[in-house]
Structures are given as structure tokens and as C-alpha cells.
Write a protein that holds these residues in place. Sequence first.
Motif, PDB file in Angstrom:
ATOM      1  N   MET A   1       0.821  -1.220   0.000  1.00 55.04           N
ATOM      2  CA  MET A   1       0.000   0.000   0.000  1.00 55.04           C
ATOM      3  C   MET A   1       0.851   1.264   0.000  1.00 55.04           C
ATOM      4  O   MET A   1       0.384   2.322   0.414  1.00 55.04           O
ATOM      5  N   GLY A   2       2.058   1.163  -0.513  1.00 58.71           N
ATOM      6  CA  GLY A   2       2.981   2.294  -0.479  1.00 58.71           C
ATOM      7  C   GLY A   2       2.554   3.473  -1.335  1.00 58.71           C
ATOM      8  O   GLY A   2       3.043   4.581  -1.144  1.00 58.71           O
ATOM      9  N   ASN A   3       1.639   3.240  -2.272  1.00 60.56           N
ATOM     10  CA  ASN A   3       1.178   4.352  -3.126  1.00 60.56           C
ATOM     11  C   ASN A   3      -0.172   4.900  -2.691  1.00 60.56           C
ATOM     12  O   ASN A   3      -0.801   5.651  -3.444  1.00 60.56           O
TER      13      ASN A   3
ATOM     14  N   GLU B   1      -1.180   7.126  -0.464  1.00 63.50           N
ATOM     15  CA  GLU B   1      -1.327   8.582  -0.296  1.00 63.50           C
ATOM     16  C   GLU B   1      -1.403   9.302  -1.653  1.00 63.50           C
ATOM     17  O   GLU B   1      -2.342  10.079  -1.875  1.00 63.50           O
ATOM     18  N   PRO B   2      -0.477   9.071  -2.585  1.00 68.95           N
ATOM     19  CA  PRO B   2      -0.624   9.747  -3.886  1.00 68.95           C
ATOM     20  C   PRO B   2      -1.856   9.296  -4.660  1.00 68.95           C
ATOM     21  O   PRO B   2      -2.436  10.080  -5.418  1.00 68.95           O
TER      22      PRO B   2
ATOM     23  N   GLU C   1      -4.722  11.305  -3.500  1.00 65.56           N
ATOM     24  CA  GLU C   1      -4.648  12.668  -4.050  1.00 65.56           C
ATOM     25  C   GLU C   1      -5.037  12.675  -5.528  1.00 65.56           C
ATOM     26  O   GLU C   1      -5.719  13.582  -6.010  1.00 65.56           O
TER      27      GLU C   1
ATOM     28  N   TYR D   1      -1.698   6.480  10.287  1.00 62.73           N
ATOM     29  CA  TYR D   1      -0.794   6.668   9.153  1.00 62.73           C
ATOM     30  C   TYR D   1      -1.197   7.860   8.284  1.00 62.73           C
ATOM     31  O   TYR D   1      -0.349   8.509   7.675  1.00 62.73           O
ATOM     32  N   PHE D   2      -2.523   8.079   8.182  1.00 59.02           N
ATOM     33  CA  PHE D   2      -3.040   9.153   7.323  1.00 59.02           C
ATOM     34  C   PHE D   2      -4.073   9.954   8.117  1.00 59.02           C
ATOM     35  O   PHE D   2      -5.277   9.890   7.843  1.00 59.02           O
TER      36      PHE D   2
ATOM     37  N   MET E   1       5.474   7.581  12.517  1.00 55.36           N
ATOM     38  CA  MET E   1       4.308   7.785  11.646  1.00 55.36           C
ATOM     39  C   MET E   1       3.855   9.244  11.710  1.00 55.36           C
ATOM     40  O   MET E   1       4.240   9.984  12.612  1.00 55.36           O
ATOM     41  N   PRO E   2       3.010   9.674  10.752  1.00 55.93           N
ATOM     42  CA  PRO E   2       2.632  11.090  10.673  1.00 55.93           C
ATOM     43  C   PRO E   2       2.063  11.661  11.967  1.00 55.93           C
ATOM     44  O   PRO E   2       2.356  12.814  12.310  1.00 55.93           O
ATOM     45  N   ALA E   3       1.271  10.871  12.687  1.00 59.64           N
ATOM     46  CA  ALA E   3       0.687  11.385  13.927  1.00 59.64           C
ATOM     47  C   ALA E   3       1.776  11.756  14.948  1.00 59.64           C
ATOM     48  O   ALA E   3       1.495  12.408  15.952  1.00 59.64           O
TER      49      ALA E   3
ATOM     50  N   LEU F   1       4.210   1.023   8.539  1.00 61.08           N
ATOM     51  CA  LEU F   1       4.133   2.485   8.512  1.00 61.08           C
ATOM     52  C   LEU F   1       4.359   3.154   9.855  1.00 61.08           C
ATOM     53  O   LEU F   1       4.777   4.309   9.897  1.00 61.08           O
TER      54      LEU F   1
ATOM     55  N   ALA G   1       6.723   5.547   8.009  1.00 60.92           N
ATOM     56  CA  ALA G   1       5.873   6.474   7.253  1.00 60.92           C
ATOM     57  C   ALA G   1       6.443   7.894   7.231  1.00 60.92           C
ATOM     58  O   ALA G   1       6.178   8.655   6.300  1.00 60.92           O
TER      59      ALA G   1
ATOM     60  N   ARG H   1       9.085  12.418   4.757  1.00 58.91           N
ATOM     61  CA  ARG H   1       9.103  13.765   5.353  1.00 58.91           C
ATOM     62  C   ARG H   1      10.489  14.112   5.873  1.00 58.91           C
ATOM     63  O   ARG H   1      10.959  15.245   5.729  1.00 58.91           O
TER      64      ARG H   1
ATOM     65  N   LEU I   1      10.579   2.731  -0.684  1.00 57.50           N
ATOM     66  CA  LEU I   1       9.355   2.688   0.113  1.00 57.50           C
ATOM     67  C   LEU I   1       8.771   4.054   0.411  1.00 57.50           C
ATOM     68  O   LEU I   1       7.812   4.157   1.169  1.00 57.50           O
TER      69      LEU I   1
ATOM     70  N   HIS J   1       7.650   8.239  -0.713  1.00 58.87           N
ATOM     71  CA  HIS J   1       7.346   9.265  -1.703  1.00 58.87           C
ATOM     72  C   HIS J   1       7.974  10.563  -1.233  1.00 58.87           C
ATOM     73  O   HIS J   1       7.818  10.945  -0.082  1.00 58.87           O
TER      74      HIS J   1
ATOM     75  N   ARG K   1       8.188  14.614  -1.618  1.00 57.65           N
ATOM     76  CA  ARG K   1       7.500  15.785  -2.165  1.00 57.65           C
ATOM     77  C   ARG K   1       8.497  16.850  -2.595  1.00 57.65           C
ATOM     78  O   ARG K   1       8.197  17.684  -3.424  1.00 57.65           O
TER      79      ARG K   1
END
Lengths: 265, 270
Positions: free
Chosen positions: A96-98, A100-101, A104, A121-122, B55-57, B84, B88, B92, B113, B115, B117
Motif C-alpha cells: 500500500m505504499g502508493n 497517499e498519492p 490525491e 498513518y493518514f 508515523m505522521p501522527a 508504517l 511512514a 518527510r 518505500l 514518496h 514531495r
Amino acid sequence: MIKPHFALGAAPADERLPREFAPQTFWLSGCSRQPVGEEILHSHSSFYMVCGSSKTAIIDTGSSRDWVDIQRQLREALNGRTLDYIIPSHPEMPHMGNLEPLLELFPKAKVLGDIRNYHLYFPDMDDRFEMRHPGDILDLGNRKIEFIEAIIHDLPNSLWVYDHKEQVLFSCDAYCYTHEHEPGQCAMLAEELPDEPTVADTSFVTSRALAWTQVVDSEPFCKALDELLEARPIKFIAPTHGGVITDVRRMTTLFQEGMRQIRER
Amino acid sequence: MGNVIKIAEDVSAVVDLVEIDGRVSWVPAGATGYEPYNTYLIESDEALLVVDPGMPAHWKSVHAAISDQLRGRRLVVFNTRSELECIANLGRLLDSFDTVQTVTSCPLNPFDLVHRREPGRMHPPSAYVGFRETLADFGFPHLHSFRPVIKMLGTSWLYDARGKVLFSTDCFGGDYLSGPDDALVRDTLKGAPPPERLRAAMLAKFDWLEQADMPIMRKLWDGFFDDLDIHVLAPTHGRIQSGADVVGTVLASYRSALLEPEDAGLVNVS
């Protein structure tokens, strides 16, 4: 001396992907390159798209590593439609690495599955996650897919998916095999490869991807697979770490024997 | 914003709490209270090493703590596994700091693993450290990577031989806080969770353990823990355990609950 990581990144994209292996049922994938002995082996990160008359869904998301080519594959498979559902089999990056994009890129898409942990995670996308359990049906219009128990899994919050119309089992980490292949062979069905996967192939990958198989008796899992195949007609098996399988019975026997050999070793 | 607490010489934990509400897969049903999430920072003269950026949190606390402690040193990130709650924040982090050295003992390359930005920031290629090797090449000769006794995915444990800290990633995190003001580090056995809680917490993640070959598991367990002097048990989530006696007792409790459950009265023997 610092050793660079042995995983060598993305293999060249195979333009034969996405591949429609059954009507409106697409195989999308990218491969990584990894040295094994003297050789460089490819290893699939496959995922799948199922298109019904009213809705579309993908099962797993592919690897972040392959995101650029995955966008091309998605466009081709969707053929102008939008993506309605994203179904990660479980929350591990290769699966599930993609996410987030994708959320979007497709701002109306919903994420379905065992969505525990996703709010951590999100945290900004919590309203787009919907819980599903084994036995739940997703109606895509002229076809239905069903969430089923992941008989063989790593993370316990894993689900498999069964497509009633084209009789496809999306098996995430089960039925995985790696196979030496050159660019151009990444899109071949298991049965199209010059040398078909062997017991050793499945045993190797399973013992690494599912380390618990080294200390757990495989027989109950082999029996559960047999029962699943008896209970449901299955024409195709679609794993994450391998290509699409069409000789379901033969590959099941191979996979079961591979699991047994892990403990014997 | 989370807490930053010192847990050993040159080792601190960045801790955020999440209220337990039934939405986390590795927290067993019926558990209540608060679950700590921990990212660890290890300092040397030349470098600051992050054990799992989280993780983001958890990101604001992790980012603030790294920014505060980096002080011009090289930033190194060790990734214990590809879930994650560990990794995750890596994208960042790579977008926020320059020249970050990623290192792992996992089979997956961390750069595969994430992305990015802001891909403009440049970083060296990911490095690999094998099991039983040290992180000496990164300025941490006292850090050793180990193959975990219990694992689900490609995972490594990290052991700090100087502070005697075992970074156990997704293992041994079954101690939760009753309230947000409880101690983040357990240094007494008073109020320690019972064996059935420890067992439930581990089985929520490692469901295969119920069916495992116990003689093999006990051999693996004893072969690892008999050789290691552990004074701090530092999981990714769950309360940190501190003190040789506390850690020894807690690990013995886990061993009994997981690997000798009949003797501990935790499963029915028919």
C-alpha cells in the motif's frame, strides 16, 4: 566500509503492462532488481484492477519505487474512467505504499478493507477509510467481489479478495514466487515463462516473506487452501509477489510443497 | 507535542501518546488507556541516529526533537521494518534534512518505500548492515543489529551495548498507560501487566505464535537472551521498561506467557 543496500531499485518498465488477463481484469506491476548469487533476479510488486459496469477497484497499490510507471499503467487500464475503490490487502509498504498519492490523484476514491491503524498513518484522510470484514461483498455493477479471510498472511490485518465473475483469487502474500526473468518477461503469466516456477522458487520466497513458516506446521494451511479451492471456482490466482497464475491446481500443489520444504530444510 | 526523555547514556526517546480506542490492530481487544509511540535518538560525537522515524501522527515531535539535537552532526536513520508506524515519516524526514544516511538490515531498500514531495534534497544511497554486524561505519560501534527471535516481516532488533538497550521494534510493547500522566518508563514492577495481557498483546501481532513449534522457539529465545545483558527494553509502541531487574522479570513473563502457556495456566490443556 559502508555496504550499499543490495536491492538495486526498479527494473525497467515493461510496456506490456497493464495486462488484461480476463475481461476488465488487469494486472499492473513493477519489478525490483536484486542480486542472488551471481545473478540479478527480478521480483514482482504486482497489483490488480477490477472494472465493473459502474465502479472500478484496485487490489493493493504497487510499490512507491514504481510510482511513475504505475501512473501510466493506471491511465491505460482505467481508459478514461475514474478509480472508485482502493483495497490494500494489508498495511505494509510493498502493498500500500502508493496509497497517499492515489488518494490525491483520485480525490473521490474510498479505501476499503481491514483499515485498522490507517488513522495513525493518514490522520488527514480518516473520512476516506471504510472497514470491511470477511464475507462482505462489494458491488461494482455487473460484477461482485468478496472480501475473504487471508488463509496465509504476514500481518494479521490482511484480507484476500475473490472476484465472483471472472473467478479470480487475489491472494496478496500467498502463492508468491520469484523467477529469474529478463526485461520483457515481467508481464508473462506463470505458465508462459520459459521455465515455470518450481517448488524451490516458491519455497525460497515464502520462507523469506513469511518467516513464520520456518517454525509452524504448514499442513493446516495446505488443508485450508484445498478447502478454498473446493468451495470456490478459481480460474486465476493473482499474487503480489509474482505474476498471474492460470494453472491453479498445479501451482497450489507447488506452493504447498514449497511450504512443507521450508520446515524440512 | 510529545515528550523527549533520556533512557540511557546518549539515548533519548521521543514519545507521543495515542488513546486506545479499538482501532489499532496490535492492541488486543479489551485493552484501555493510552499507548506510547516511541522514536529513539542515539547520539555520538559526529552523528545523530534515529531509530525509526515513526508515523505522521508523531511527526511534529520527531521533527522538533531531531532539529533540536542534530546540532550540525550527520543524520543517520536506522529502519527496523517496513510497516508504517516505523517508516511512514521517512519521506518527510528526507524532505526536511540534507544528506541523510539511511541504513537497515531489512531486505527492502528504504528508498523504494517512500514518496518524496521535495526531491531536491540529496542523500547518499541506502546502506545495508547484516545481522550481528555493528553500525561502526556510521559512528556507532556499540550498536549491533540482530535477527529478531520473534518477527513478522523483514525486521531487525538493534542492541546498544553501551547503554544495554534493546530496541525491540514490534515486540514487548504490551504495557500501556492507564492515564496520560502515567510514567512513560516503567522502572518498578508495581502495576506491571499480567502475563495474559502480555500474551494477548504479542498474539495480536504475531498470531502464528499460537501454532509455533515451542521447543524450537524456546531454543531461539534462550540462545538470544541468555547472551545479552539488557537494562532497557525499548519498543516502537508500548511503555519502555528500565532497570536490569525489571527487564529481566518482564522478559521472563513474556517467555512464560508465550512459550510455556500451559505451565503459566494461560491455555486449556485437554
